[in-house]
Scaffold this motif. Sequence first.
Motif, PDB file in Angstrom:
ATOM      1  N   GLY A 125      65.030  10.675  20.077  1.00 25.24           N
ATOM      2  CA  GLY A 125      63.864  11.521  19.905  1.00 25.24           C
ATOM      3  C   GLY A 125      62.670  10.803  19.308  1.00 25.24           C
ATOM      4  N   SER A 126      62.803   9.496  19.078  1.00 29.11           N
ATOM      5  CA  SER A 126      61.699   8.737  18.472  1.00 29.11           C
ATOM      6  C   SER A 126      60.587   8.443  19.462  1.00 29.11           C
ATOM      7  N   GLY A 127      60.829   8.654  20.743  1.00 28.46           N
ATOM      8  CA  GLY A 127      59.786   8.443  21.743  1.00 28.46           C
ATOM      9  C   GLY A 127      59.924   7.177  22.545  1.00 28.46           C
ATOM     10  N   ARG A 128      61.062   6.458  22.400  1.00 36.23           N
ATOM     11  CA  ARG A 128      61.220   5.177  23.097  1.00 36.23           C
ATOM     12  C   ARG A 128      61.196   5.342  24.617  1.00 36.23           C
ATOM     13  N   THR A 129      61.943   6.320  25.127  1.00 36.89           N
ATOM     14  CA  THR A 129      62.013   6.503  26.579  1.00 36.89           C
ATOM     15  C   THR A 129      60.682   6.957  27.152  1.00 36.89           C
ATOM     16  N   ARG A 130      59.981   7.869  26.475  1.00 34.55           N
ATOM     17  CA  ARG A 130      58.669   8.310  26.966  1.00 34.55           C
ATOM     18  C   ARG A 130      57.670   7.158  26.934  1.00 34.55           C
ATOM     19  N   PHE A 131      57.761   6.306  25.934  1.00 31.81           N
ATOM     20  CA  PHE A 131      56.912   5.119  25.867  1.00 31.81           C
ATOM     21  C   PHE A 131      57.170   4.238  27.088  1.00 31.81           C
ATOM     22  N   ALA A 132      58.442   4.002  27.411  1.00 33.95           N
ATOM     23  CA  ALA A 132      58.789   3.172  28.562  1.00 33.95           C
ATOM     24  C   ALA A 132      58.288   3.792  29.863  1.00 33.95           C
ATOM     25  N   ARG A 133      58.443   5.098  29.995  1.00 31.71           N
ATOM     26  CA  ARG A 133      57.996   5.772  31.217  1.00 31.71           C
ATOM     27  C   ARG A 133      56.480   5.761  31.331  1.00 31.71           C
ATOM     28  N   ALA A 134      55.792   5.839  30.190  1.00 31.05           N
ATOM     29  CA  ALA A 134      54.327   5.772  30.218  1.00 31.05           C
ATOM     30  C   ALA A 134      53.846   4.390  30.636  1.00 31.05           C
ATOM     31  N   LEU A 135      54.601   3.356  30.295  1.00 33.00           N
ATOM     32  CA  LEU A 135      54.223   1.999  30.695  1.00 33.00           C
ATOM     33  C   LEU A 135      54.110   1.870  32.210  1.00 33.00           C
ATOM     34  N   ILE A 136      55.010   2.510  32.932  1.00 34.76           N
ATOM     35  CA  ILE A 136      54.996   2.395  34.398  1.00 34.76           C
ATOM     36  C   ILE A 136      54.250   3.546  35.060  1.00 34.76           C
ATOM     37  N   GLY A 137      53.720   4.494  34.258  1.00 36.29           N
ATOM     38  CA  GLY A 137      52.967   5.608  34.836  1.00 36.29           C
ATOM     39  C   GLY A 137      53.822   6.755  35.300  1.00 36.29           C
ATOM     40  N   ASP A 138      55.081   6.807  34.869  1.00 38.66           N
ATOM     41  CA  ASP A 138      55.940   7.926  35.238  1.00 38.66           C
ATOM     42  C   ASP A 138      55.598   9.173  34.443  1.00 38.66           C
ATOM     43  N   VAL A 139      55.039   8.986  33.243  1.00 41.33           N
ATOM     44  CA  VAL A 139      54.439  10.089  32.481  1.00 41.33           C
ATOM     45  C   VAL A 139      53.042   9.645  32.064  1.00 41.33           C
ATOM     46  N   ALA A 140      52.179  10.607  31.832  1.00 39.13           N
ATOM     47  CA  ALA A 140      50.786  10.288  31.500  1.00 39.13           C
ATOM     48  C   ALA A 140      50.689   9.668  30.111  1.00 39.13           C
ATOM     49  N   GLY A 141      49.787   8.702  29.982  1.00 38.78           N
ATOM     50  CA  GLY A 141      49.557   8.072  28.690  1.00 38.78           C
ATOM     51  C   GLY A 141      48.179   7.437  28.645  1.00 38.78           C
ATOM     52  N   THR A 142      47.645   7.353  27.444  1.00 40.23           N
ATOM     53  CA  THR A 142      46.347   6.703  27.253  1.00 40.23           C
ATOM     54  C   THR A 142      46.557   5.206  27.046  1.00 40.23           C
ATOM     55  N   GLY A 143      45.441   4.456  26.924  1.00 42.79           N
ATOM     56  CA  GLY A 143      45.530   3.042  26.620  1.00 42.79           C
ATOM     57  C   GLY A 143      45.615   2.174  27.854  1.00 42.79           C
ATOM     58  N   SER A 144      45.817   0.863  27.620  1.00 42.33           N
ATOM     59  CA  SER A 144      45.821  -0.102  28.715  1.00 42.33           C
ATOM     60  C   SER A 144      47.115  -0.906  28.722  1.00 42.33           C
ATOM     61  N   VAL A 145      47.496  -1.340  29.919  1.00 38.84           N
ATOM     62  CA  VAL A 145      48.688  -2.164  30.113  1.00 38.84           C
ATOM     63  C   VAL A 145      48.300  -3.360  30.976  1.00 38.84           C
TER      64      VAL A 145
END
Length: 514
Positions: free
Chosen positions: A294-314
């Motif tokens: 629940g710390s957000g690791r998986t959502r962070f990983a999914r945001a990296l590839i654009g599977d979930v929405a996220g701000t910032g740059s990669v």
Amino acid sequence: MSTLLEMRDIRKGFAGVPVLRGVDFSLQAGEIHALVGHNGAGKSTLMKVLGGNYPDYEGEIRLAGEAIRLAAPREALARGIAIIYQDFSLVPDMTVAENIALGREPRGHFSGTVAHARLRERSRQEAERLGIALPMDVPVRRLGVGAQQLTEIVRACSQDVRILVMDEPTARLAPAERELLFATMRRMARERQVGIVYISHFLDEVCRLADRITIMRDGSVVETGAGSAYTVDSLAQLLVGHEIAAPASSAAPGEAAATDGMALEVRGLGVAGRPPADLAIRRGEIVGLAGLVGSGRTRFARALIGDVAGTGSVMVDGRALGRRTPERATRHGLVLVPEDRKAAGLALTASVEANVVASSLAKLLSTAGFVRPGSRPRLALDMIRRFAIRPPDRRKIVGKLSGGNAQKVLVARAVASRPKVMILDQPTAGVDIGAKAELHNQIRLAAREGAGILVISDDLDELLELSHRVVVMTAGALGGSYRPNELNRASLLAAISRVASDAQTGSENLPGMA
């Protein structure tokens, strides 16, 4: 303790290939009996025979001395045999409460109706009795894998069971959740005299928990003995039939990766309103990502590839990814191996070849939009040999492979695409010690070939063994970075807990952090 279950000379095969070769297994009332073995050893097949999934077995089953023949899962459940399978059997669009009560729904005032308020309250109480807190009104498809596992556990334990089979129940649980489960198991065995069959590849857990241990290899029982008679090393040797060679290390613990240049640069990546995070991984570097469920690791990983929405740059290998989608990420060399191989990773009805080459077709195997003749089978066979996938058949349907070999296919697909950055979410969850060692060596090899690698794992020993550097996440924020030679398992667990505590109190700095 009285004998609750006897399975004698159990035999089962598929398409003429024997999987169980005359297996004997027994269980006492109030006993925790661990069943361990290599992926493909026959453990899950034996338990599916007990669960009524394979009525065409040969041999004899006795329950409390009575000879029985189990022809369907409902018959097994009616006799008090409940099984928590490694692959979840939840209904995704039903709520947690509805899944816990599935098949036992309280009737409403009118015929054909369900008393939903009573159902919800009863499910909540059943979870509470186990010390487990779950969001009862949330559809399980919206839960993380760890919460789904806990839902399965509550559903099984809430029934009037005499025998409870748990197939890799801790593979996706955080340390605190594992301890809660162990306490629940001991209480069920001691107070309710439930016989528990515990299947796990975590040998330290097996040695801690089991009253007895049965070791299987190649469809047969190697031996059965008291749990106190085994160590992790002795079990490991019995599982594989020989001593396990020391892994080839990508670098000494704590050393920086040898290759210069940045593979991945993440700046201000925020997901679902959580604080923005920065992360950099060098070419050839393996970074472990630790944190509580629940710390957000998986959502962070999914945001990296654009599977979930996220701000910032990669940025991948110095190039901005821009608008992030999984397809664009793959083309740029950023690939994710998801934690749930069944639901999000593999095409279970397709062949090993189709799965292995899926991420490489457009990038490596095609010219002017046409796949080059012979390129698909060549790449598939190369990966089958490299990852020691068994059986070595590119046409084998992935859904018919053991869990460990299916996981090898999933990681092989990522490696086959020659990624610049590879994100591995729980890469060895539910695999045996041999497959785990093989996957670790392949991860190290991918790093030596120049890929930057992010490993998300609840297995703290895995993070310490694999990583050049370990970072800690809580509530979506990265709170610290350590070298493995600064840590051991206990201090890493303490660091994770400290980061979570400090995040709750607003502290930004941790003593001793690099």
